[in-house]
Scaffold this active site. Structure first.
Site, PDB file in Angstrom:
ATOM      1  N   ASN A   5       0.863  -1.187   0.000  1.00 27.24           N
ATOM      2  CA  ASN A   5       0.000   0.000   0.000  1.00 27.24           C
ATOM      3  C   ASN A   5       0.897   1.234   0.000  1.00 27.24           C
ATOM      4  O   ASN A   5       1.476   1.585   1.024  1.00 27.24           O
ATOM      5  CB  ASN A   5      -0.892  -0.012   1.252  1.00 27.24           C
ATOM      6  N   TRP A   6       0.982   1.862  -1.155  1.00 24.31           N
ATOM      7  CA  TRP A   6       1.890   3.013  -1.286  1.00 24.31           C
ATOM      8  C   TRP A   6       1.328   4.298  -0.689  1.00 24.31           C
ATOM      9  O   TRP A   6       2.014   5.312  -0.648  1.00 24.31           O
ATOM     10  CB  TRP A   6       2.213   3.222  -2.766  1.00 24.31           C
ATOM     11  N   LYS A   7       0.061   4.289  -0.304  1.00 22.96           N
ATOM     12  CA  LYS A   7      -0.602   5.513   0.181  1.00 22.96           C
ATOM     13  C   LYS A   7      -0.339   6.672  -0.800  1.00 22.96           C
ATOM     14  O   LYS A   7      -0.343   6.431  -1.997  1.00 22.96           O
ATOM     15  CB  LYS A   7      -0.121   5.870   1.587  1.00 22.96           C
ATOM     16  N   HIS A  93      -9.810   1.631   4.835  1.00 20.02           N
ATOM     17  CA  HIS A  93      -8.535   1.893   5.531  1.00 20.02           C
ATOM     18  C   HIS A  93      -8.775   2.944   6.624  1.00 20.02           C
ATOM     19  O   HIS A  93      -9.534   3.898   6.424  1.00 20.02           O
ATOM     20  CB  HIS A  93      -7.484   2.382   4.532  1.00 20.02           C
ATOM     21  N   GLU A 161      -5.809  -4.301  10.812  1.00 17.94           N
ATOM     22  CA  GLU A 161      -4.775  -3.286  10.993  1.00 17.94           C
ATOM     23  C   GLU A 161      -5.076  -2.471  12.255  1.00 17.94           C
ATOM     24  O   GLU A 161      -5.842  -1.492  12.189  1.00 17.94           O
ATOM     25  CB  GLU A 161      -4.754  -2.341   9.798  1.00 17.94           C
ATOM     26  N   GLY A 167       2.059   2.753  10.839  1.00 18.74           N
ATOM     27  CA  GLY A 167       3.029   3.826  10.660  1.00 18.74           C
ATOM     28  C   GLY A 167       3.727   4.262  11.933  1.00 18.74           C
ATOM     29  O   GLY A 167       4.374   5.310  11.962  1.00 18.74           O
ATOM     30  N   SER A 205       3.028  -1.594  10.703  1.00 17.73           N
ATOM     31  CA  SER A 205       4.474  -1.592  10.965  1.00 17.73           C
ATOM     32  C   SER A 205       5.156  -2.927  10.654  1.00 17.73           C
ATOM     33  O   SER A 205       6.053  -3.352  11.396  1.00 17.73           O
ATOM     34  CB  SER A 205       4.756  -1.153  12.402  1.00 17.73           C
ATOM     35  N   GLY A 226       2.612  -0.918   4.436  1.00 20.63           N
ATOM     36  CA  GLY A 226       2.666   0.477   4.014  1.00 20.63           C
ATOM     37  C   GLY A 226       4.106   0.900   3.775  1.00 20.63           C
ATOM     38  O   GLY A 226       4.705   0.595   2.739  1.00 20.63           O
ATOM     39  N   GLY A 227       4.679   1.571   4.768  1.00 19.74           N
ATOM     40  CA  GLY A 227       6.015   2.163   4.636  1.00 19.74           C
ATOM     41  C   GLY A 227       7.071   1.233   4.050  1.00 19.74           C
ATOM     42  O   GLY A 227       7.815   1.612   3.128  1.00 19.74           O
TER      43      GLY A 227
END
Ligand code: PEP
Length: 242
Positions: A5-7, A93, A161, A167, A205, A226-227
């Site tokens: 998920n690149w946001k 989300h 999540e 994050g 995370s 994500g990150g």
């Protein structure tokens, strides 16, 4: 399923190099989809590139819009996503629930809309820190899951999540994840009458250093990242460990 998920990150150039690197470096396992969710402005480019390089990566959108048949400037509907050959869509989300005020009613509509177009929803649920601290996680998740009642379940994946883990660098530990995933699976089977066993992936995370531990649980069917998904080398390594 392992999902990137690149946001709201990246550029066309980064999408290009990420897709080429990941496509060439993952040891694709047909039973474990590798899903890339770029910002919507890069869906078209990603879709063309995936086709051009015969990539095993599947395309996912980060959202779908619901307007109740009214005009919606800036909206993207399931028909448009299908034009880009999108196979998956993230729905619910926590960032969209919070900043775009998404409620159960609109989320339910989005899921139905995706299913009609044969796009598989990845339905995100998770509790905030205060709810966890009060011991109310299951009640909270129950109220989020209830909208799946009467839905055709075999195409829906649940992404658990916990909001406090997204994050923050602080992932939920394996025992807690197992407890919650077991609850979700049981609830879907017993209360929502899902015909199939539901897949539940974990997000919050996830990084290279903790992915193996989390994936070692039989209750974890994949990861939503994500990150750590932004770096193609890290993401490909995580996929290959799954
Ligand atoms: C997410 O955005 O869904 C997520 C899990 O982010 P991160 O991996 O950065 O915590």
């Amino acid at each position: 399923m392992i999902v990137a998920n690149w946001k709201m990150n990246g550029s066309k150039e980064e999408v290009d190099s990420w897709l080429r690197f990941v496509s060439a470096n993952i040891l694709i396992n047909k039973t474990i989809p590798c899903v890339f969710c770029p910002p919507s402005c890069y869906l078209d480019y990603s879709s063309s590139l995936i086709k051009k390089i015969s990539s095993p990566v599947k395309l996912g959108a980060q959202n779908i819009n619901h307007s109740n048949n009214s005009a919606l400037t800036g909206g993207i509907n399931s028909h448009m996503l299908k034009d880009f050959l999108t196979d998956y869509v993230l729905i619910g989300h926590s960032e969209q629930r919070e900043y775009l005020n998404e409620d159960n009613e609109s989320l339910q509509y989005k899921i139905k809309d995706a299913l009609i177009k044969n796009i598989s929803p990845i339905f995100c649920i998770g509790e905030p820190k205060n709810i966890k601290d009060q011991g109310n996680t299951q009640d909270y998740l129950r109220s989020q899951l209830e909208i799946l009642n009467t839905m055709d379940s075999d195409q829906i994946t649940i992404a658990y999540e916990p909001i406090w883990a997204i994050g923050t660098g602080e992932n939920a530990d394996k025992i807690y994840i197992e407890e919650v995933h077991s609850f979700i699976k049981e609830f879907c089977c017993q209360e929502l009458n899902f015909k199939e066993k539901v897949s539940v992936v974990y997000g919050g995370s996830v990084k290279l250093s903790n992915c193996e531990e989390i994936l070692s649980s039989s209750k974890v069917d994949g990861l939503l990242i994500g990150g750590a998904s932004l770096d193609p080398e890290t993401f490909a390594k995580i996929y290959n460990l799954s």
